[in-house]
Design a protein around this motif. Structure first.
Motif, PDB file in Angstrom:
ATOM      1  N   ARG A 173      -4.762  15.524 -11.383  1.00  0.00           N
ATOM      2  CA  ARG A 173      -4.180  14.343 -12.025  1.00  0.00           C
ATOM      3  C   ARG A 173      -3.513  13.432 -11.000  1.00  0.00           C
ATOM      4  NH1 ARG A 173      -3.430  14.554 -17.641  1.00  0.00           N
ATOM      5  NH2 ARG A 173      -2.851  12.372 -17.320  1.00  0.00           N
ATOM      6  N   ARG A 174      -3.448  12.136 -11.334  1.00  0.00           N
ATOM      7  CA  ARG A 174      -2.662  11.186 -10.564  1.00  0.00           C
ATOM      8  C   ARG A 174      -1.196  11.374 -10.942  1.00  0.00           C
ATOM      9  NH1 ARG A 174      -2.848   6.453 -12.102  1.00  0.00           N
ATOM     10  NH2 ARG A 174      -2.714   5.275 -10.147  1.00  0.00           N
TER      11      ARG A 174
ATOM     12  N   THR B 234       0.968   5.607  -5.841  1.00  0.00           N
ATOM     13  CA  THR B 234       1.447   4.363  -5.231  1.00  0.00           C
ATOM     14  C   THR B 234       2.610   3.750  -6.010  1.00  0.00           C
ATOM     15  OG1 THR B 234      -0.313   3.162  -6.398  1.00  0.00           O
ATOM     16  CG2 THR B 234      -0.762   3.834  -4.130  1.00  0.00           C
ATOM     17  N   ASP B 235       2.602   3.846  -7.337  1.00  0.00           N
ATOM     18  CA  ASP B 235       3.717   3.315  -8.128  1.00  0.00           C
ATOM     19  C   ASP B 235       4.988   4.111  -7.862  1.00  0.00           C
ATOM     20  OD1 ASP B 235       1.988   1.472  -9.203  1.00  0.00           O
ATOM     21  OD2 ASP B 235       1.684   2.566 -11.081  1.00  0.00           O
ATOM     22  N   LEU B 236       4.861   5.414  -7.823  1.00  0.00           N
ATOM     23  CA  LEU B 236       6.017   6.278  -7.538  1.00  0.00           C
ATOM     24  C   LEU B 236       6.615   5.951  -6.171  1.00  0.00           C
ATOM     25  CD1 LEU B 236       7.837   8.797  -7.916  1.00  0.00           C
ATOM     26  CD2 LEU B 236       5.922  10.179  -7.096  1.00  0.00           C
ATOM     27  N   LEU B 237       5.753   5.739  -5.183  1.00  0.00           N
ATOM     28  CA  LEU B 237       6.224   5.505  -3.820  1.00  0.00           C
ATOM     29  C   LEU B 237       6.955   4.181  -3.667  1.00  0.00           C
ATOM     30  CD1 LEU B 237       3.203   6.848  -1.739  1.00  0.00           C
ATOM     31  CD2 LEU B 237       5.422   7.938  -2.090  1.00  0.00           C
TER      32      LEU B 237
ATOM     33  N   LEU C 245       0.076   5.320   5.009  1.00  0.00           N
ATOM     34  CA  LEU C 245       1.524   5.279   4.821  1.00  0.00           C
ATOM     35  C   LEU C 245       2.097   3.955   5.329  1.00  0.00           C
ATOM     36  CD1 LEU C 245       2.417   8.941   5.788  1.00  0.00           C
ATOM     37  CD2 LEU C 245       2.903   7.855   3.603  1.00  0.00           C
ATOM     38  N   HIS C 246       1.558   3.488   6.445  1.00  0.00           N
ATOM     39  CA  HIS C 246       1.989   2.200   6.997  1.00  0.00           C
ATOM     40  C   HIS C 246       1.705   1.081   5.994  1.00  0.00           C
ATOM     41  CE1 HIS C 246       1.911  -1.368   9.635  1.00  0.00           C
ATOM     42  NE2 HIS C 246       2.767  -0.693  10.381  1.00  0.00           N
TER      43      HIS C 246
END
Length: 350
Positions: A204-205, A249-252, A287-288
């Protein structure tokens, strides 16, 4: 006397934490485990718990470890802690208000839950979302949390996602593990070790399961400010880091520090990048691009984010014989100067 009891109850409620407010409502409730869940992995795996002390400067608690030979469990028994966890606790503590404000630690690839336990001991207001796909590891992780439910206030502070973190939603995927090292489990079939286990897990995402926004954070922490919260993500998914990042990506967006593992051979095996060291280059580049340009390597060196080749050398020179961790940090937000402060500084020099 009654007034004192009421006041104490109101105070407890005002200080209460609820990590479940950060989770969506997945269609399959078995994907989320808390100490309030009835699900027992002991019935599913037939594993046996060997209880040993886990000792840090912040306290000592019992943990559940594998009784038979196992690389990670044997070292925890010998050292009474896991060697990678103190640095994660330090990184969490570097956040603004770490001792005063609630914060979030996302433990992607939790295995035995050593770093989860260490952070819970160090910071009483820390919330933890642990992610672990292997039902064998889930047995030990959940048994440890149940043993420390009252000591560490686990019921309200910890949620376990029983999934493999990836970049898309898929049914069951194979999980191959090293029979003598429970810390070495990988998504996908194929040879991994001389003696290996083969299980299955749901892919899962994490963005589909976790909602970290100022609104959900306020609900989880009784109104605290997400911008002031220390937020750290640990990633140890044996080469699947690139694809796990794509699914979170939203969490980050609201995360300050990401600490992934670099294992060049595993990254290349999962198509993160071509040889030589292409997987490491791709992982660092991603990550960059996600807003984490400040890189610190396993040996403490700071890399120039504008020179990925230099970064690659620093990050991988300790990895050529095995694996190592490095830290990617988001630059601190630049606080805008108020109009009043600007006038005072320019006209009055104060």
């Amino acid at each position: 006397m009654l007034q004192l009891v009421v006041a104490a109850t109101v105070l407890r409620r005002a200080m209460s934490l609820d990590v479940r407010q950060l989770l969506t409502s997945p269609e399959d409730e078995s994907l989320v485990w808390t100490t309030r869940s009835r699900r027992s992995f002991a019935d599913e795996t037939k594993e046996r718990c060997d209880v040993h002390p886990y000792a840090t400067a912040y306290g000592r608690v019992p943990v559940c470890l594998r009784s038979s030979r196992d690389y990670m469990a044997d070292r925890i028994k010998r050292w009474k802690r896991w060697i990678d966890c103190p640095r994660l606790v330090e990184l969490y503590g570097e956040g603004r208000g770490a001792n005063r404000s609630a914060g979030l630690f996302v433990d992607v690839g939790a295995t035995y839950g050593s770093c989860t336990v260490e952070l819970l001991l160090a910071y009483p207001k820390a919330l933890v979302i642990a992610v672990e796909p292997s039902d064998l590891n889930l047995f030990y992780l959940t048994e440890t949390l149940k043993m420390n439910e009252r000591t560490l206030d686990v019921a309200d502070r910890v949620a376990v996602l029983t999934v493999a973190a990836g970049n898309h939603t898929q049914g069951r995927v194979p999980i191959v593990g090293d029979a003598r090292n429970h810390g070495n489990s990988q998504v996908g079939a194929g040879p991994l070790a001389e003696r290996q286990t083969e299980r299955a897990a749901t892919l899962r995402r994490l963005d589909d399961l976790v909602r970290l926004t100022p609104t959900t954070w306020a609900k989880a922490t009784n109104g605290e400010n997400l911008a002031l919260a220390p937020t750290v993500v640990k990633m140890d998914v044996q080469g699947y880091e690139c694809w796990a990042l794509e699914g979170m990506t939203d969490l980050l967006t609201h995360v300050r520090v990401v600490r992934p593992e670099i294992e060049v051979a595993f990254l290349e095996r999962h198509g993160c990048g071509p040889r030589p060291y292409g997987g490491a280059t791709n992982l660092i580049g991603r990550l960059h691009a996600l807003g984490f340009p400040d890189l610190e390597t396993a040996d403490g060196a700071t890399a120039d984010p504008r020179d990925l080749r230099h970064t690659l050398f620093l990050a991988t020179r300790d990895c050529r014989r095995g694996s190592c961790d490095f830290t990617a940090k988001r630059p601190p937000a630049i606080e805008k100067e108020s109009f009043t402060s600007l006038i005072r500084r320019r006209w009055f020099g104060v």
